[in-house]
Scaffold this motif. Structure first.
Motif, PDB file in Angstrom:
ATOM      1  N   ARG A  28     -10.894  -5.050   0.619  1.00 28.59           N
ATOM      2  CA  ARG A  28     -10.445  -3.739   0.590  1.00 28.59           C
ATOM      3  C   ARG A  28      -8.710  -3.622   0.891  1.00 28.59           C
ATOM      4  O   ARG A  28      -7.763  -4.645   0.992  1.00 28.59           O
ATOM      5  CB  ARG A  28     -10.813  -2.615   1.565  1.00 28.59           C
ATOM      6  N   ARG A  29      -8.667  -2.395   0.350  1.00 28.23           N
ATOM      7  CA  ARG A  29      -6.572  -2.642   0.380  1.00 28.23           C
ATOM      8  C   ARG A  29      -6.352  -2.445   1.476  1.00 28.23           C
ATOM      9  O   ARG A  29      -7.168  -2.230   2.527  1.00 28.23           O
ATOM     10  CB  ARG A  29      -6.359  -0.824   0.122  1.00 28.23           C
ATOM     11  N   VAL A  30      -5.423  -3.151   1.903  1.00 24.21           N
ATOM     12  CA  VAL A  30      -4.679  -3.878   2.885  1.00 24.21           C
ATOM     13  C   VAL A  30      -3.519  -2.413   3.843  1.00 24.21           C
ATOM     14  O   VAL A  30      -3.047  -1.876   2.782  1.00 24.21           O
ATOM     15  CB  VAL A  30      -3.545  -4.836   2.979  1.00 24.21           C
ATOM     16  N   LYS A  31      -3.840  -1.855   4.329  1.00 24.67           N
ATOM     17  CA  LYS A  31      -3.441  -1.141   5.774  1.00 24.67           C
ATOM     18  C   LYS A  31      -2.458  -1.010   6.354  1.00 24.67           C
ATOM     19  O   LYS A  31      -2.622  -1.660   7.740  1.00 24.67           O
ATOM     20  CB  LYS A  31      -4.581  -0.594   6.278  1.00 24.67           C
ATOM     21  N   GLY A  32      -1.529  -1.443   5.533  1.00 27.36           N
ATOM     22  CA  GLY A  32      -0.109  -2.155   5.755  1.00 27.36           C
ATOM     23  C   GLY A  32       0.922  -0.617   6.278  1.00 27.36           C
ATOM     24  O   GLY A  32       0.581   0.413   6.856  1.00 27.36           O
ATOM     25  N   GLY A  33       2.246  -1.125   5.606  1.00 27.49           N
ATOM     26  CA  GLY A  33       3.070  -0.376   6.268  1.00 27.49           C
ATOM     27  C   GLY A  33       3.820  -0.010   8.076  1.00 27.49           C
ATOM     28  O   GLY A  33       2.875  -0.562   8.717  1.00 27.49           O
ATOM     29  N   PRO A  34       4.957   1.052   8.421  1.00 28.65           N
ATOM     30  CA  PRO A  34       4.654   0.414   9.819  1.00 28.65           C
ATOM     31  C   PRO A  34       3.765   1.327  10.626  1.00 28.65           C
ATOM     32  O   PRO A  34       2.989   1.780  10.521  1.00 28.65           O
ATOM     33  CB  PRO A  34       6.018   2.078   9.385  1.00 28.65           C
ATOM     34  N   LEU A  35       3.315   0.336  11.478  1.00 29.43           N
ATOM     35  CA  LEU A  35       2.837   1.206  12.876  1.00 29.43           C
ATOM     36  C   LEU A  35       1.211   1.162  11.888  1.00 29.43           C
ATOM     37  O   LEU A  35       0.162   0.757  12.524  1.00 29.43           O
ATOM     38  CB  LEU A  35       2.901   1.982  13.157  1.00 29.43           C
ATOM     39  N   GLY A  36       1.088  -0.040  10.856  1.00 26.56           N
ATOM     40  CA  GLY A  36      -0.562   0.276  10.242  1.00 26.56           C
ATOM     41  C   GLY A  36      -0.785  -0.714  10.756  1.00 26.56           C
ATOM     42  O   GLY A  36       0.042  -2.012  11.169  1.00 26.56           O
ATOM     43  N   PRO A  37      -2.112  -0.643  11.725  1.00 28.35           N
ATOM     44  CA  PRO A  37      -3.226  -2.049  11.900  1.00 28.35           C
ATOM     45  C   PRO A  37      -3.074  -3.673  10.675  1.00 28.35           C
ATOM     46  O   PRO A  37      -2.508  -4.523  11.658  1.00 28.35           O
ATOM     47  CB  PRO A  37      -4.633  -1.767  11.208  1.00 28.35           C
TER      48      PRO A  37
ATOM     49  N   ALA B  60     -27.935  -8.746  11.599  1.00 30.09           N
ATOM     50  CA  ALA B  60     -28.080  -7.352  11.457  1.00 30.09           C
ATOM     51  C   ALA B  60     -27.124  -6.408  12.214  1.00 30.09           C
ATOM     52  O   ALA B  60     -26.436  -5.344  12.039  1.00 30.09           O
ATOM     53  CB  ALA B  60     -29.140  -6.952  10.874  1.00 30.09           C
ATOM     54  N   ALA B  61     -26.708  -6.867  13.358  1.00 27.64           N
ATOM     55  CA  ALA B  61     -26.071  -6.058  14.447  1.00 27.64           C
ATOM     56  C   ALA B  61     -25.138  -6.109  14.439  1.00 27.64           C
ATOM     57  O   ALA B  61     -23.498  -4.995  15.190  1.00 27.64           O
ATOM     58  CB  ALA B  61     -26.347  -5.940  15.953  1.00 27.64           C
ATOM     59  N   THR B  62     -23.882  -7.589  13.901  1.00 26.12           N
ATOM     60  CA  THR B  62     -22.828  -7.297  14.700  1.00 26.12           C
ATOM     61  C   THR B  62     -22.091  -7.076  13.361  1.00 26.12           C
ATOM     62  O   THR B  62     -21.220  -6.000  12.822  1.00 26.12           O
ATOM     63  CB  THR B  62     -22.813  -9.152  14.270  1.00 26.12           C
ATOM     64  N   GLY B  63     -21.081  -7.682  11.641  1.00 22.00           N
ATOM     65  CA  GLY B  63     -20.637  -7.179  10.549  1.00 22.00           C
ATOM     66  C   GLY B  63     -21.572  -6.213   9.955  1.00 22.00           C
ATOM     67  O   GLY B  63     -22.882  -6.446   9.950  1.00 22.00           O
ATOM     68  N   SER B  64     -20.701  -5.903   9.030  1.00 19.71           N
ATOM     69  CA  SER B  64     -20.849  -4.947   8.202  1.00 19.71           C
ATOM     70  C   SER B  64     -20.695  -5.218   6.439  1.00 19.71           C
ATOM     71  O   SER B  64     -19.719  -5.841   6.309  1.00 19.71           O
ATOM     72  CB  SER B  64     -21.031  -3.389   8.521  1.00 19.71           C
ATOM     73  N   ARG B  65     -21.194  -5.009   5.456  1.00 17.51           N
ATOM     74  CA  ARG B  65     -20.849  -5.750   4.096  1.00 17.51           C
ATOM     75  C   ARG B  65     -20.451  -4.709   4.040  1.00 17.51           C
ATOM     76  O   ARG B  65     -20.471  -3.090   3.947  1.00 17.51           O
ATOM     77  CB  ARG B  65     -22.191  -5.845   2.943  1.00 17.51           C
ATOM     78  N   ALA B  66     -19.414  -5.547   2.582  1.00 21.43           N
ATOM     79  CA  ALA B  66     -18.034  -4.383   1.805  1.00 21.43           C
ATOM     80  C   ALA B  66     -18.875  -3.400   0.990  1.00 21.43           C
ATOM     81  O   ALA B  66     -19.892  -3.404   0.813  1.00 21.43           O
ATOM     82  CB  ALA B  66     -16.575  -4.684   1.147  1.00 21.43           C
TER      83      ALA B  66
END
Length: 533
Positions: A372-381, A490-496
């Motif tokens: 997925r796209r990076v969620k960057g920028g100031p104060l971004g995760p 099945a309970a932890t990760g989720s597929r993209a």
């Protein structure tokens, strides 16, 4: 991480004659000189000979010796093939020593290469490659990659060793240039190595930003063809204020040598230079402590033994996975049948063009399956990771290595014996990518054969989602953590929820000189050799 891939030339010096893992006495000389056969001639001349007015440049046949029988997505794994350099790093308490060890690991992968000057296969849009490493200490590393753009080419990848608190996120963005008698791959892109047990903020870890040298193929019009790494690359840890500036030196017209490096490690806060680097990236590299004047061996590529990854067998792979996708092409390359290799390669490229036409006709924007796209920028995760552009589309935040491994394998099958639950598959679209088939148009109401990664999954009914979440994909039964992972997957990760690396076709069309002169003699002989050791 690579464009045109180097091969190795038979060494003439004693140092260059050492084989991996052996001492200086009685060592076997590996003959890495590749002599071009008389009927093949020079690379570019071979290409030019096929051009006619109105010719389709996409059908130009590359000589067998210029192709490496694997995709760029797989080629990137050379960067991770010296785990003995990487795995101990998170346990090093001294920050400067830890940084120096990261630099050592970074330099350890450049010597890994096939014979001759080779070009990896260009991944198609949405192509996927996964693999893993099993280490002697019973731990495991995972690698997931996808071609996230075709024009311009972008290969995004994710690597993690949960038990050792190591994660790498990267995007490779090669850009080709035609330079007269040379071709270049400008290796844009970034890798971020994160030590998850270090740093002021343990949620983010201690990050190291790594760039790459550029790659040059010399002598493509006349003379001997050689491979060089050139220009500067950087290893930087912003948190510690430490930076390594590494100069991959190209050989001059009169002086210099091939495969040489130089560089420094300095404290950016004080400006103090702490260490100097020197040597040959293909042989022996040295580090000098400028405080004490002590100089010692940093890394000996001649005595190192890479650890190749493990892959799931072809019958467990989907059609869009690299090894299965390119199986026929790769085999033809190994058999030196470049006509058949071109036919098989063209089938896949034509399918890719047809997919693009279908998307354009339907007004559909393509999205990667696993990134997925990076969620960057100031104060971004993900502030500070903007250059990656794409990042793995999963939260790897398990409280134990076993839970993290489960989250990783929920993204996509990685280990042998792990099969993806088809109930979770993204809706498939139109054309089969199997190299044995020609493109087929979708049948009304029929099942589609291949996932193009361009459609969003349909909303699920509550009862359907619940049922799907209870499904447990089978795992490799031989690994120690299988039982626990089986319960958690099945309970932890989720597929993209497009650009060749070395595009001779476009470069020739735009930059080919009007006249090419080449002197021939009865005793002339073209050799394809790598940088001299």
């Amino acid at each position: 991480m690579m464009g045109l891939v180097p091969g190795r030339r038979r060494a003439t010096s004693n140092a260059s004659s050492k084989s991996s893992g052996e001492g200086s006495q009685g060592e076997v000389v590996e003959d890495d000189t590749l002599v071009v056969e008389p009927d093949q001639g020079n690379v570019l001349m071979h290409i030019i000979s096929q051009l006619r007015p109105g010719a389709d440049l996409s059908r130009v046949v590359l000589p067998t010796f210029i192709l490496e029988p694997r995709s760029m997505l797989e080629r990137i794994t050379n960067f991770m093939c010296h785990p003995e350099m990487l795995l101990p790093i998170p346990q090093i308490d001294d920050p400067v020593e830890r940084f120096v060890s990261v630099v050592k690991f970074y330099l350890s992968g450049w010597h890994i290469r096939p014979p001759g000057v080779k070009k990896p296969l260009n991944p198609i849009l949405g192509e996927i490659f996964t693999c893993y490493w099993d280490f002697p200490d019973k731990t495991r590393a995972y690698y997931v990659s996808e071609q996230t753009s075709h024009h311009p080419p972008k290969s995004s990848y994710f690597y993690m060793v949960p038990d050792h608190h190591i994660r790498v996120d990267g995007t490779l963005k090669p850009r080709s240039k035609f330079l007269g008698n040379s071709a270049a791959s400008m290796m844009e892109g970034t890798a971020i190595l994160t030590l998850l047990n270090r740093g002021e903020d343990l949620k983010k870890g201690e990050r190291y930003v790594l760039t790459q040298p550029n790659m040059y193929a010399r002598g493509i019009l006349f003379g001997k063809m050689k491979y060089e790494l050139g220009d500067h690359s950087i290893v930087r840890c912003p948190e510690m204020g430490l930076c390594a500036d590494i100069d991959f030196k190209t050989k001059g017209w009169v002086s210099g040598t091939y495969n040489a490096i130089g560089g420094t490690i300095r404290n950016e806060h004080t400006g103090e230079v702490l260490y100097e680097l020197s040597g040959l990236w293909s042989e022996e590299m040295f580090i000098k402590d400028l405080k004490t004047g002590h100089k010692e061996m940093f890394f000996n590529a001649l005595r190192s033994k890479p650890s190749p990854p493990l892959c799931r067998p072809l019958d467990e792979q989907e059609e869009r996975e690299s090894q299965k996708l390119w199986a026929n092409t790769a085999q033809a390359v190994r058999d030196r049948n470049h006509e058949l290799a071109t036919d098989e390669k063209t089938k896949i490229e034509e399918i890719q063009r047809e997919e693009a036409a279908i998307r354009a006709n339907d007004g559909v924007e393509w999205h990667p399956r696993l990134f997925r796209r990076v969620k960057g920028g100031p104060l971004g995760p993900e502030e500070g990771e903007e250059d990656l552009e794409w990042i793995i589309n999963a939260n790897i935040d398990g409280t134990t290595p076993e839970k993290q491994a489960a989250q990783i394998m929920a993204i996509y099958p990685v280990v042998k014996g792990q099969r993806w639950d088809t109930k979770h598959a993204i809706p498939r679209r139109s054309v089969s990518v199997s190299a044995n088939n020609t493109p087929t148009t979708p049948r009304s109401g029929g099942a589609d054969l291949i996932d193009f990664g361009e459609d969003e999954p349909l909303p699920k009914k509550p009862e359907e989602s619940k049922s799907n979440n209870q499904t447990k994909p089978p795992l490799d039964p031989s690994h120690k953590s299988t039982a626990e992972i089986q319960e958690m997957l099945a309970a932890t990760g989720s597929r993209a929820a497009e650009g060749p690396l070395m595009n001779f076709h476009e470069d020739m069309e735009n930059n080919l000189p009007a006249k090419l002169k080449r002197s021939e003699s009865d005793d002339s002989s073209d050799e394809f050799v790598d940088a001299q050791g």
